[in-house]
Enzyme design. Sequence first.
Site, PDB file in Angstrom:
ATOM      1  N   ARG A 157       0.854  -1.211   0.000  1.00 14.85           N
ATOM      2  CA  ARG A 157       0.000   0.000   0.000  1.00 14.85           C
ATOM      3  C   ARG A 157       0.878   1.244   0.000  1.00 14.85           C
ATOM      4  O   ARG A 157       0.611   2.210  -0.710  1.00 14.85           O
ATOM      5  CB  ARG A 157      -0.955   0.015   1.205  1.00 14.85           C
ATOM      6  CG  ARG A 157      -1.671   1.348   1.368  1.00 14.85           C
ATOM      7  CD  ARG A 157      -2.974   1.297   2.152  1.00 14.85           C
ATOM      8  NE  ARG A 157      -2.914   0.452   3.322  1.00 14.85           N
ATOM      9  CZ  ARG A 157      -2.266   0.751   4.461  1.00 14.85           C
ATOM     10  NH1 ARG A 157      -1.633   1.895   4.583  1.00 14.85           N
ATOM     11  NH2 ARG A 157      -2.239  -0.095   5.469  1.00 14.85           N
ATOM     12  N   LYS A 173      -8.747   6.290 -19.180  1.00 14.55           N
ATOM     13  CA  LYS A 173      -9.016   6.853 -20.496  1.00 14.55           C
ATOM     14  C   LYS A 173      -7.750   6.785 -21.366  1.00 14.55           C
ATOM     15  O   LYS A 173      -7.289   5.706 -21.669  1.00 14.55           O
ATOM     16  CB  LYS A 173      -9.564   8.275 -20.331  1.00 14.55           C
ATOM     17  CG  LYS A 173     -10.609   8.411 -19.196  1.00 14.55           C
ATOM     18  CD  LYS A 173     -11.886   7.624 -19.436  1.00 14.55           C
ATOM     19  CE  LYS A 173     -12.780   7.504 -18.193  1.00 14.55           C
ATOM     20  NZ  LYS A 173     -13.141   8.737 -17.531  1.00 14.55           N
ATOM     21  N   ASP A 198      -7.914  18.547 -13.866  1.00 12.92           N
ATOM     22  CA  ASP A 198      -8.204  17.202 -14.362  1.00 12.92           C
ATOM     23  C   ASP A 198      -7.815  17.197 -15.844  1.00 12.92           C
ATOM     24  O   ASP A 198      -8.481  17.808 -16.672  1.00 12.92           O
ATOM     25  CB  ASP A 198      -9.698  16.910 -14.163  1.00 12.92           C
ATOM     26  CG  ASP A 198     -10.102  15.526 -14.659  1.00 12.92           C
ATOM     27  OD1 ASP A 198      -9.383  14.957 -15.503  1.00 12.92           O
ATOM     28  OD2 ASP A 198     -11.159  15.033 -14.219  1.00 12.92           O
ATOM     29  N   TYR A 245     -16.940  16.819 -14.910  1.00 15.63           N
ATOM     30  CA  TYR A 245     -17.284  15.399 -15.025  1.00 15.63           C
ATOM     31  C   TYR A 245     -18.355  15.049 -13.974  1.00 15.63           C
ATOM     32  O   TYR A 245     -18.214  15.410 -12.806  1.00 15.63           O
ATOM     33  CB  TYR A 245     -16.024  14.561 -14.804  1.00 15.63           C
ATOM     34  CG  TYR A 245     -16.271  13.084 -14.808  1.00 15.63           C
ATOM     35  CD1 TYR A 245     -16.541  12.416 -15.999  1.00 15.63           C
ATOM     36  CD2 TYR A 245     -16.256  12.348 -13.630  1.00 15.63           C
ATOM     37  CE1 TYR A 245     -16.773  11.046 -16.004  1.00 15.63           C
ATOM     38  CE2 TYR A 245     -16.484  10.982 -13.628  1.00 15.63           C
ATOM     39  CZ  TYR A 245     -16.746  10.344 -14.821  1.00 15.63           C
ATOM     40  OH  TYR A 245     -16.987   9.006 -14.824  1.00 15.63           O
TER      41      TYR A 245
HETATM   42  C1  PLP Z   1     -13.700   9.099 -16.204  1.00 20.69           C
HETATM   43  C2  PLP Z   1     -13.356  10.425 -15.664  1.00 20.69           C
HETATM   44  C3  PLP Z   1     -13.160  10.632 -14.280  1.00 20.69           C
HETATM   45  C4  PLP Z   1     -13.371   9.531 -13.258  1.00 20.69           C
HETATM   46  O1  PLP Z   1     -12.444   8.532 -13.386  1.00 20.69           O
HETATM   47  P1  PLP Z   1     -12.710   6.963 -13.053  1.00 20.69           P
HETATM   48  O2  PLP Z   1     -11.443   6.335 -13.462  1.00 20.69           O
HETATM   49  O3  PLP Z   1     -13.908   6.544 -13.845  1.00 20.69           O
HETATM   50  O4  PLP Z   1     -12.980   6.901 -11.584  1.00 20.69           O
HETATM   51  C5  PLP Z   1     -12.772  11.893 -13.872  1.00 20.69           C
HETATM   52  N1  PLP Z   1     -12.630  12.909 -14.749  1.00 20.69           N
HETATM   53  C6  PLP Z   1     -12.833  12.753 -16.073  1.00 20.69           C
HETATM   54  C7  PLP Z   1     -12.659  13.915 -16.991  1.00 20.69           C
HETATM   55  C8  PLP Z   1     -13.208  11.516 -16.570  1.00 20.69           C
HETATM   56  O5  PLP Z   1     -13.428  11.377 -17.883  1.00 20.69           O
END
Ligand code: PLP
Length: 383
Positions: free
Chosen positions: A51, A200, A175, A103
């Site tokens: 961890r 992604k 983000d 998001y």
């Molecule tokens: C998918 C996404 C998230 C969340 O991420 P997860 O891996 O699904 O928890 C946060 N911000 C953006 C822009 C996203 O596309």
Amino acid sequence: MQSFEEGFETRAIHAGHSIEPVTGAVTTPIYMTSTFAQPTPGEHLGYEYSRSGNPTRAAFEACIASLESGRFGFATASGSVATATILQLLKTGDHVICCDDLYGGTQRQFNKLFARFGIEFSYVDLSDPSSMDEHIRANTRLVWIESPTNPLLKLIDIEAVSQRAHAAGAWLAVDNTFMSPYFQRPLELGADIVMHSTTKYIAGHSDLVGGAIVTDDDDLGEQLAFYTNALGGIQSTFDSYLCLRSVKTLAVRMQAHERNAIAVAKYLEDHPAIDRVLFPGLASHPQHELATRQMSGYGGMVSAYLKGGISETRKFLEGVSVFTLAESLGGVESLVEHPALMTHASLPASVRDELGIGDTLVRLSVGIESEADLLADLDQALS
Ligand SMILES: *Cc1c(COP(=O)(O)O)cnc(C)c1O
């Protein structure tokens, strides 16, 4: 140690990685172990418990940190846990300014989880950074943005927002999921923290859920290391390996995503069944100039308003075959989705209407298949 002077593609392949000394293995092994033997109590060889740190995860963390021009990287079990880990920097009574079309899952976490602990959130259209000023309070500690935003692909001037945040004594977190560090590096534009849903583009093959956090600030690096370990939302060893493997091809994948996205955006813009296309790479995008200045490319995401209503839109979404109707984005395969009914369904209808997330809006994650096949698929589904 890799240096920032080396090219992006070189660091994507080599940063965080060293030839394994015992066998000479060229790729980083998957260290499937929860714990590490200590030669004597309290003394260890760099790792004690997975961890707190695992060599496979550490290799990916060093790599993603290097690609985002930071020194401290943290890999988490999801993008959502990356967000929750960053929010640990705050305490009851603190205030956060966020961009308005955030998001959906991030908004849900802010409003339904952290608001319960007395953290306050203001949602502001930050496409004009000066609109932030009237929302700044004495207790504003964090500004949280996405650029381009999801799903409307509005841009935010990261440098201008970072200056305003710092003048107010707040951190700026970005983000960067939609652009990946290949096209946009927020830390170089003044942001304090950058986060990803590595689910992604970073992982890029729609085969895992993961997140990452990067900072170049010593104090934030120390705090985030503590919270990552204390909260425990770390990325698994196997998924860390997959991310480390995927990031090696990030540059070539992003180039291919963008090439196809430009072709799709231009095709849709000329199509009589399309009302409006949202893509930062089109000259018609209201912030095309900012896009060109702030990013080194336009990414692979295209949104569009269809003509007609929900039934025409439904027909289009059910009619595609190379594109897959699914949530998520950033994988090698092309996806299409309906934000109002899918990714943004958790938002109140009034908020969706106000933002422009209506019945005829579709969002495309353009993959890296043959351009001709993507255009032919859109053509048949639109006709
Ligand atoms: C998918 C996404 C998230 C969340 O991420 P997860 O891996 O699904 O928890 C946060 N911000 C953006 C822009 C996203 O596309």
